[in-house]
Design a protein around this motif. Structure first.
Motif, PDB file in Angstrom:
ATOM      1  N   LEU A   1       0.802  -1.218   0.000  1.00  0.00           N
ATOM      2  CA  LEU A   1       0.000   0.000   0.000  1.00  0.00           C
ATOM      3  C   LEU A   1       0.835   1.269   0.000  1.00  0.00           C
ATOM      4  O   LEU A   1       0.347   2.328  -0.392  1.00  0.00           O
ATOM      5  CB  LEU A   1      -0.946  -0.006   1.204  1.00  0.00           C
ATOM      6  N   SER A   2       2.079   1.202   0.437  1.00  0.00           N
ATOM      7  CA  SER A   2       2.935   2.395   0.465  1.00  0.00           C
ATOM      8  C   SER A   2       3.959   2.406  -0.663  1.00  0.00           C
ATOM      9  O   SER A   2       4.968   3.099  -0.595  1.00  0.00           O
ATOM     10  CB  SER A   2       3.660   2.493   1.815  1.00  0.00           C
TER      11      SER A   2
ATOM     12  N   GLY B   1       3.504   3.453  -3.838  1.00  0.00           N
ATOM     13  CA  GLY B   1       3.201   4.373  -4.926  1.00  0.00           C
ATOM     14  C   GLY B   1       4.307   5.341  -5.257  1.00  0.00           C
ATOM     15  O   GLY B   1       4.356   5.879  -6.376  1.00  0.00           O
ATOM     16  N   ASP B   2       5.211   5.600  -4.318  1.00  0.00           N
ATOM     17  CA  ASP B   2       6.322   6.511  -4.577  1.00  0.00           C
ATOM     18  C   ASP B   2       7.662   5.807  -4.390  1.00  0.00           C
ATOM     19  O   ASP B   2       8.669   6.438  -4.091  1.00  0.00           O
ATOM     20  CB  ASP B   2       6.236   7.748  -3.679  1.00  0.00           C
ATOM     21  N   LYS B   3       7.678   4.483  -4.607  1.00  0.00           N
ATOM     22  CA  LYS B   3       8.880   3.688  -4.371  1.00  0.00           C
ATOM     23  C   LYS B   3       9.060   2.637  -5.470  1.00  0.00           C
ATOM     24  O   LYS B   3       8.151   2.398  -6.274  1.00  0.00           O
ATOM     25  CB  LYS B   3       8.799   2.991  -3.009  1.00  0.00           C
ATOM     26  N   ILE B   4      10.230   2.011  -5.476  1.00  0.00           N
ATOM     27  CA  ILE B   4      10.478   0.841  -6.316  1.00  0.00           C
ATOM     28  C   ILE B   4      10.565  -0.358  -5.388  1.00  0.00           C
ATOM     29  O   ILE B   4      11.489  -0.456  -4.581  1.00  0.00           O
ATOM     30  CB  ILE B   4      11.769   0.984  -7.133  1.00  0.00           C
TER      31      ILE B   4
ATOM     32  N   TRP C   1      -6.432   2.185  -3.736  1.00  0.00           N
ATOM     33  CA  TRP C   1      -5.315   1.522  -3.049  1.00  0.00           C
ATOM     34  C   TRP C   1      -4.004   2.257  -3.296  1.00  0.00           C
ATOM     35  O   TRP C   1      -3.166   2.361  -2.408  1.00  0.00           O
ATOM     36  CB  TRP C   1      -5.215   0.060  -3.505  1.00  0.00           C
ATOM     37  N   LEU C   2      -3.790   2.756  -4.510  1.00  0.00           N
ATOM     38  CA  LEU C   2      -2.554   3.449  -4.860  1.00  0.00           C
ATOM     39  C   LEU C   2      -2.748   4.939  -4.638  1.00  0.00           C
ATOM     40  O   LEU C   2      -3.660   5.536  -5.219  1.00  0.00           O
ATOM     41  CB  LEU C   2      -2.196   3.181  -6.320  1.00  0.00           C
ATOM     42  N   GLN C   3      -1.888   5.522  -3.802  1.00  0.00           N
ATOM     43  CA  GLN C   3      -2.057   6.925  -3.455  1.00  0.00           C
ATOM     44  C   GLN C   3      -0.806   7.733  -3.783  1.00  0.00           C
ATOM     45  O   GLN C   3       0.317   7.290  -3.530  1.00  0.00           O
ATOM     46  CB  GLN C   3      -2.361   7.054  -1.962  1.00  0.00           C
ATOM     47  N   PRO C   4      -1.005   8.931  -4.362  1.00  0.00           N
ATOM     48  CA  PRO C   4       0.127   9.838  -4.511  1.00  0.00           C
ATOM     49  C   PRO C   4       0.538  10.362  -3.142  1.00  0.00           C
ATOM     50  O   PRO C   4      -0.209  10.246  -2.168  1.00  0.00           O
ATOM     51  CB  PRO C   4      -0.449  10.955  -5.388  1.00  0.00           C
TER      52      PRO C   4
END
Length: 305
Positions: free
Chosen positions: A75-76, A78-81, A286-289
């Protein structure tokens, strides 16, 4: 002398096919060198995968909704690989194959954070195609990832449409799917139900559950689809060579079989949604900026790329 007029990104016949079928296969969109660069980078990322400390998060798109992943690692992302594992690669919390062969996908901000994938996500040819199909006024990029479909353990993806998972009100998702390997019926190529984007209703959405994890919820005011899409007639396979770009309407039904072969089916994909006023991407998705990394406008690209 005036400058030559550039060729249109898509022909009238291609635009008609896109509108009628809800997907469009564009072979040789990226040349061998460009495709090779993406594939080599994907393999480098796989070789760099360190399982130490990994929560062993698997990713499944099976028909059993309870199988969908919903832990914090997912869930976290979205701003990671981050690396998500094939269900068939983990038994009792341990890998049954080498780490590089255990990965289902690498995402979900790959196309923004990785310089190689950013170059092709925001490539001028991609931008030109997005303008040609005219699906968005202000397209924004989200959910960028390599999907591996590993030999022998790459799982089935049942019939679905992408707007269920990247919901906007009204729906606006479009997928850009790039073949990095030869994609065949033997190793899990895509199949589509042509024209289903005209009849399939986005009647449910994949959201963060209030109690934690994820769930599917009904979209208010939208009647549920009665058809069992996997059993519908008219499915069409879409085998394609490396370098092919496949455009996927957010409402078109598509799927892929498992990969029992000895060959990978590596692809890179990202999605676009409408970022203009009047379209809502809300906090339930589910995907958040994040404040540090909002969704990136396609026509601008990441600030650091």
């Amino acid at each position: 002398m005036s400058a030559p007029v550039p060729a249109p990104a898509l022909t009238p016949a291609q635009l008609t096919q896109w509108e009628e079928d809800g997907y469009l296969v564009l072979p040789s969109f990226f040349d061998a060198a460009e495709t090779g660069e993406m594939l080599a980078r994907a393999h480098t990322l796989l070789d760099e995968f360190d399982v130490t400390g990994h929560p062993m998060t698997v990713f499944s798109t099976g028909s059993d909704e309870a199988k969908h992943v919903g832990d914090e690692y997912f869930l976290s992302s979205g701003d990671k690989i981050r690396y998500f594992l094939e269900p068939g690669s983990v038994v009792d919390g341990a890998l049954t194959v080498p780490p590089a062969r255990a990965v289902n996908k690498i995402g979900h901000a790959l196309g923004v954070l990785d310089p190689v994938f950013a170059k092709y996500t925001f490539h001028a040819r991609v931008q030109a195609v997005a303008r040609a199909i005219g699906a968005h006024k202000e397209p924004e990029v989200l959910q960028s990832m390599v999907i591996c479909k590993q030999p022998r353990i790459g799982g089935e993806v049942p019939a679905h449409n992408d707007s269920t998972f990247l919901y906007t009100d009204p729906p606006s998702a479009v997928g850009c799917w790039i073949a990095l390997d030869e994609c065949t019926p033997a190793n899990g190529c895509l199949s589509f139900l042509p024209g289903s984007h005209k009849t399939a209703r986005v009647s449910s959405r994949f959201v963060r559950a209030a109690a934690g994890g994820t769930e599917f919820v009904d979209v208010p005011g939208v009647e549920a689809n009665e058809l069992d899409w996997d059993k519908a007639e008219g499915w069409r396979q879409a085998p394609c060579p490396p370098g092919t770009l496949v455009l996927i309407h957010g409402s078109v039904m598509h799927r892929s079989p498992p990969n029992p072969s000895e060959r990978t089916r590596m692809i890179y994909t990202f999605h676009m949604i409408e970022g203009a006023d009047g379209w809502v991407y809300d906090e339930r998705n589910w995907l958040q900026p994040t404040k540090e990394m909002p969704f990136t406008p396609l026509y601008e690209g990441p600030s650091h790329a």
